[in-house]
Write a protein that holds these residues in place. Structure first.
Motif, PDB file in Angstrom:
ATOM      1  N   ASP A   1      32.505  24.555   5.105  1.00  0.00           N
ATOM      2  CA  ASP A   1      33.841  25.128   5.007  1.00  0.00           C
ATOM      3  C   ASP A   1      34.656  24.448   3.913  1.00  0.00           C
ATOM      4  O   ASP A   1      35.468  25.095   3.242  1.00  0.00           O
ATOM      5  CB  ASP A   1      34.579  25.079   6.347  1.00  0.00           C
ATOM      6  CG  ASP A   1      34.251  23.847   7.170  1.00  0.00           C
ATOM      7  OD1 ASP A   1      33.708  22.876   6.621  1.00  0.00           O
ATOM      8  OD2 ASP A   1      34.537  23.875   8.379  1.00  0.00           O
ATOM      9  N   ASP A   2      34.436  23.143   3.700  1.00  0.00           N
ATOM     10  CA  ASP A   2      35.112  22.463   2.596  1.00  0.00           C
ATOM     11  C   ASP A   2      34.564  22.949   1.253  1.00  0.00           C
ATOM     12  O   ASP A   2      35.319  23.132   0.286  1.00  0.00           O
ATOM     13  CB  ASP A   2      34.991  20.941   2.717  1.00  0.00           C
ATOM     14  CG  ASP A   2      33.557  20.447   2.918  1.00  0.00           C
ATOM     15  OD1 ASP A   2      32.646  21.279   3.077  1.00  0.00           O
ATOM     16  OD2 ASP A   2      33.354  19.214   2.937  1.00  0.00           O
ATOM     17  N   VAL A   3      33.254  23.216   1.197  1.00  0.00           N
ATOM     18  CA  VAL A   3      32.634  23.744  -0.015  1.00  0.00           C
ATOM     19  C   VAL A   3      33.210  25.127  -0.338  1.00  0.00           C
ATOM     20  O   VAL A   3      33.609  25.410  -1.475  1.00  0.00           O
ATOM     21  CB  VAL A   3      31.104  23.841   0.158  1.00  0.00           C
ATOM     22  CG1 VAL A   3      30.459  24.557  -1.033  1.00  0.00           C
ATOM     23  CG2 VAL A   3      30.499  22.454   0.345  1.00  0.00           C
ATOM     24  N   GLU A   4      33.271  25.985   0.671  1.00  0.00           N
ATOM     25  CA  GLU A   4      33.785  27.348   0.468  1.00  0.00           C
ATOM     26  C   GLU A   4      35.233  27.327   0.005  1.00  0.00           C
ATOM     27  O   GLU A   4      35.616  28.060  -0.923  1.00  0.00           O
ATOM     28  CB  GLU A   4      33.638  28.131   1.774  1.00  0.00           C
ATOM     29  CG  GLU A   4      33.932  29.617   1.661  1.00  0.00           C
ATOM     30  CD  GLU A   4      35.396  29.954   1.895  1.00  0.00           C
ATOM     31  OE1 GLU A   4      35.819  31.057   1.504  1.00  0.00           O
ATOM     32  OE2 GLU A   4      36.133  29.104   2.455  1.00  0.00           O
ATOM     33  N   LEU A   5      36.069  26.470   0.606  1.00  0.00           N
ATOM     34  CA  LEU A   5      37.468  26.409   0.203  1.00  0.00           C
ATOM     35  C   LEU A   5      37.603  25.893  -1.221  1.00  0.00           C
ATOM     36  O   LEU A   5      38.380  26.453  -2.021  1.00  0.00           O
ATOM     37  CB  LEU A   5      38.258  25.521   1.166  1.00  0.00           C
ATOM     38  CG  LEU A   5      39.740  25.349   0.833  1.00  0.00           C
ATOM     39  CD1 LEU A   5      40.460  26.690   0.810  1.00  0.00           C
ATOM     40  CD2 LEU A   5      40.411  24.394   1.819  1.00  0.00           C
ATOM     41  N   CYS A   6      36.860  24.851  -1.571  1.00  0.00           N
ATOM     42  CA  CYS A   6      36.927  24.329  -2.937  1.00  0.00           C
ATOM     43  C   CYS A   6      36.491  25.380  -3.953  1.00  0.00           C
ATOM     44  O   CYS A   6      37.101  25.516  -5.029  1.00  0.00           O
ATOM     45  CB  CYS A   6      36.054  23.081  -3.072  1.00  0.00           C
ATOM     46  SG  CYS A   6      36.746  21.596  -2.302  1.00  0.00           S
ATOM     47  N   LEU A   7      35.448  26.138  -3.641  1.00  0.00           N
ATOM     48  CA  LEU A   7      35.003  27.180  -4.564  1.00  0.00           C
ATOM     49  C   LEU A   7      36.068  28.262  -4.714  1.00  0.00           C
ATOM     50  O   LEU A   7      36.328  28.746  -5.824  1.00  0.00           O
ATOM     51  CB  LEU A   7      33.691  27.795  -4.077  1.00  0.00           C
ATOM     52  CG  LEU A   7      32.448  26.925  -4.208  1.00  0.00           C
ATOM     53  CD1 LEU A   7      31.228  27.653  -3.654  1.00  0.00           C
ATOM     54  CD2 LEU A   7      32.196  26.512  -5.656  1.00  0.00           C
ATOM     55  N   ARG A   8      36.704  28.650  -3.617  1.00  0.00           N
ATOM     56  CA  ARG A   8      37.764  29.649  -3.719  1.00  0.00           C
ATOM     57  C   ARG A   8      38.929  29.134  -4.554  1.00  0.00           C
ATOM     58  O   ARG A   8      39.529  29.889  -5.329  1.00  0.00           O
ATOM     59  CB  ARG A   8      38.248  30.041  -2.322  1.00  0.00           C
ATOM     60  CG  ARG A   8      37.418  31.132  -1.682  1.00  0.00           C
ATOM     61  CD  ARG A   8      38.118  31.748  -0.488  1.00  0.00           C
ATOM     62  NE  ARG A   8      38.189  30.835   0.632  1.00  0.00           N
ATOM     63  CZ  ARG A   8      39.275  30.604   1.350  1.00  0.00           C
ATOM     64  NH1 ARG A   8      40.417  31.204   1.033  1.00  0.00           N
ATOM     65  NH2 ARG A   8      39.258  29.772   2.376  1.00  0.00           N
ATOM     66  N   LEU A   9      39.261  27.867  -4.404  1.00  0.00           N
ATOM     67  CA  LEU A   9      40.358  27.304  -5.203  1.00  0.00           C
ATOM     68  C   LEU A   9      39.991  27.294  -6.683  1.00  0.00           C
ATOM     69  O   LEU A   9      40.832  27.568  -7.543  1.00  0.00           O
ATOM     70  CB  LEU A   9      40.689  25.892  -4.716  1.00  0.00           C
ATOM     71  CG  LEU A   9      41.332  25.812  -3.322  1.00  0.00           C
ATOM     72  CD1 LEU A   9      41.560  24.365  -2.919  1.00  0.00           C
ATOM     73  CD2 LEU A   9      42.650  26.579  -3.274  1.00  0.00           C
ATOM     74  N   ASN A  10      38.728  26.974  -6.987  1.00  0.00           N
ATOM     75  CA  ASN A  10      38.267  27.074  -8.375  1.00  0.00           C
ATOM     76  C   ASN A  10      38.442  28.493  -8.896  1.00  0.00           C
ATOM     77  O   ASN A  10      38.964  28.714  -9.995  1.00  0.00           O
ATOM     78  CB  ASN A  10      36.798  26.669  -8.478  1.00  0.00           C
ATOM     79  CG  ASN A  10      36.581  25.176  -8.607  1.00  0.00           C
ATOM     80  OD1 ASN A  10      36.720  24.606  -9.686  1.00  0.00           O
ATOM     81  ND2 ASN A  10      36.249  24.531  -7.499  1.00  0.00           N
ATOM     82  N   LEU A  11      37.997  29.471  -8.110  1.00  0.00           N
ATOM     83  CA  LEU A  11      38.050  30.861  -8.544  1.00  0.00           C
ATOM     84  C   LEU A  11      39.487  31.361  -8.707  1.00  0.00           C
ATOM     85  O   LEU A  11      39.751  32.261  -9.505  1.00  0.00           O
ATOM     86  CB  LEU A  11      37.301  31.743  -7.552  1.00  0.00           C
ATOM     87  CG  LEU A  11      35.778  31.529  -7.531  1.00  0.00           C
ATOM     88  CD1 LEU A  11      35.150  32.221  -6.324  1.00  0.00           C
ATOM     89  CD2 LEU A  11      35.140  32.037  -8.820  1.00  0.00           C
ATOM     90  N   LEU A  12      40.419  30.755  -7.966  1.00  0.00           N
ATOM     91  CA  LEU A  12      41.823  31.102  -8.108  1.00  0.00           C
ATOM     92  C   LEU A  12      42.460  30.434  -9.322  1.00  0.00           C
ATOM     93  O   LEU A  12      43.633  30.682  -9.622  1.00  0.00           O
ATOM     94  CB  LEU A  12      42.596  30.714  -6.846  1.00  0.00           C
ATOM     95  CG  LEU A  12      42.341  31.575  -5.602  1.00  0.00           C
ATOM     96  CD1 LEU A  12      42.999  30.965  -4.378  1.00  0.00           C
ATOM     97  CD2 LEU A  12      42.840  32.999  -5.820  1.00  0.00           C
ATOM     98  N   GLY A  13      41.675  29.583 -10.003  1.00  0.00           N
ATOM     99  CA  GLY A  13      42.167  28.957 -11.223  1.00  0.00           C
ATOM    100  C   GLY A  13      42.646  27.542 -11.068  1.00  0.00           C
ATOM    101  O   GLY A  13      43.098  26.919 -12.040  1.00  0.00           O
ATOM    102  N   TYR A  14      42.551  26.974  -9.850  1.00  0.00           N
ATOM    103  CA  TYR A  14      42.963  25.592  -9.634  1.00  0.00           C
ATOM    104  C   TYR A  14      41.840  24.638 -10.042  1.00  0.00           C
ATOM    105  O   TYR A  14      40.657  25.016 -10.079  1.00  0.00           O
ATOM    106  CB  TYR A  14      43.331  25.358  -8.172  1.00  0.00           C
ATOM    107  CG  TYR A  14      44.562  26.118  -7.740  1.00  0.00           C
ATOM    108  CD1 TYR A  14      45.832  25.616  -7.985  1.00  0.00           C
ATOM    109  CD2 TYR A  14      44.448  27.354  -7.089  1.00  0.00           C
ATOM    110  CE1 TYR A  14      46.966  26.325  -7.595  1.00  0.00           C
ATOM    111  CE2 TYR A  14      45.575  28.062  -6.688  1.00  0.00           C
ATOM    112  CZ  TYR A  14      46.830  27.542  -6.947  1.00  0.00           C
ATOM    113  OH  TYR A  14      47.941  28.246  -6.569  1.00  0.00           O
TER     114      TYR A  14
END
Length: 354
Positions: free
Chosen positions: A203-216
């Motif tokens: 779940d931490d991996v998934e959240l970090c990847l989503r934040l990357n994809l959002l441009g963070y």
């Protein structure tokens, strides 16, 4: 619904600990959170929020000894790491940032100070990872961020290496470990928190990847140090429970976050990893053999089979989330792959994971 805690001043950072049956070690985690240097002059700006996920041991009794020093949320059900953190975020909404600390971890006194200092040097940051030692092996690292393989498998960067200061560089990272990390409040709001369907693991991996994809962006703060008892919160490094959640959730990470061209490659890489693992087990070596030795062949095989079944059953919902989030993503495939390449985990390493 969790009512927000009343606050007379803005919360700069809420320190969040999600506990389940951590009677033996959660007090150390809480005390290390309470002892952070940044809290000395501004306690209200740095509340410590502890979520107890319906523990069946004496965790609640231990946590109640801290009284009003902590914000204690006693959940009536085990909501997992994902749901527990979301409960804490709802209790302290609008914080500038949230620092996550596992119940089987302990932070050095200046851990949060260093995480915040690193974040302050990088506009548009989404998360900051810590320098995490292995409590079970003095002088050895747990991780300094995470690396990811073609099939979505992750491993701690630096795991098992000497804690000799070799990772001194403040650097961008693709993934941070949820056991001791800092999250931007703005980025977390944009992402909508953790995906609770994951429950725990990846779940931490998934959240970090989503934040990357959002441009963070994500960063590693070498001076933000903590320690971690690897897998202590689930009782053992190898377990059917862990195998199930890691394997099921790994497929969901791939389906939800990977670029479309990378998904068939990930599936092929998964097949290769299972073949290598089966050969290793038959030869009685590698982590697969140790898992079978400690848990038994049937529980491991059954857990992995159920993981594949449930990963497929949950795929329509995962893909729905992907479609909903697609319009908000600002990171192009080329940049995503460049970030991944920086923290790529070779498959020959992935097959020997613990």
């Amino acid at each position: 619904m969790i009512a927000p805690a009343p606050r007379s001043a803005p919360v700069r950072c809420a320190i969040v600990i999600v506990n389940y049956n951590g009677e033996a070690f959660v007090a150390q985690a809480v005390q290390s959170a309470l002892s952070q240097t940044v809290r000395r002059a501004a306690l209200e700006a740095f509340p410590v929020v502890v979520v107890d996920n319906a523990s069946t041991d004496r965790s609640l009794a231990v946590l109640r000894t801290f009284g009003e020093e902590i914000v204690l949320i006693s959940s009536l059900e085990n909501t997992g790491f994902s749901g527990g953190n979301n409960l804490a975020f709802a209790r302290i909404p609008g914080a500038e940032s949230y620092a996550l600390l596992n119940p089987d971890a302990a932070a050095d006194p200046d851990w949060l100070e260093e995480l915040l200092a690193c974040a302050g040097r990088h506009p548009n940051w989404g998360f900051v990872g810590a320098n995490i030692r292995d409590s079970n092996r003095p002088g050895v690292l747990d991780n300094v961020g995470l690396c990811m393989a073609l099939d979505g498998t992750v491993r701690g960067r630096g795991r098992g290496e000497p804690d000799d200061g070799r990772y001194r560089e403040e650097r961008p990272i693709l993934l941070a470990s949820g056991c001791a990390m800092l999250l931007s409040g703005a980025a977390l709001s944009a992402a909508g928190g953790f995906d609770e369907s994951f429950f725990c693991y990846c779940d931490d991996v998934e959240l970090c990847l989503r934040l990357n994809l959002l441009g963070y962006s994500g960063w590693f703060a070498p001076a933000a140090r903590s320690s971690h008892r690897f897998s202590a919160s689930v009782g053992h490094t190898f377990s059917a429970f862990k195998a199930y959640h890691v394997e099921r959730n790994r497929y969901w990470v791939v389906a939800k976050c990977f670029p479309w061209p990378a998904i068939p490659v990930a599936l092929a890489a998964s097949a290769v990893r299972y073949l290598w693992s089966a050969l290793a087990v038959s030869g009685n070596h590698g982590p697969g053999a140790r898992a079978v030795a400690s848990t038994g062949l049937y529980p491991v095989v059954s857990a992995v089979a159920r993981a594949h079944r449930d990963a497929i059953l949950g795929l329509p919902e995962v893909l729905r989330h992907r479609r909903v989030e697609r319009s908000r993503r600002s990171l192009g495939m080329a940049e995503f792959l460049a970030r991944w390449r920086r923290d790529y985990l070779p498959m020959r390493t992935a097959v020997h994971l613990e």
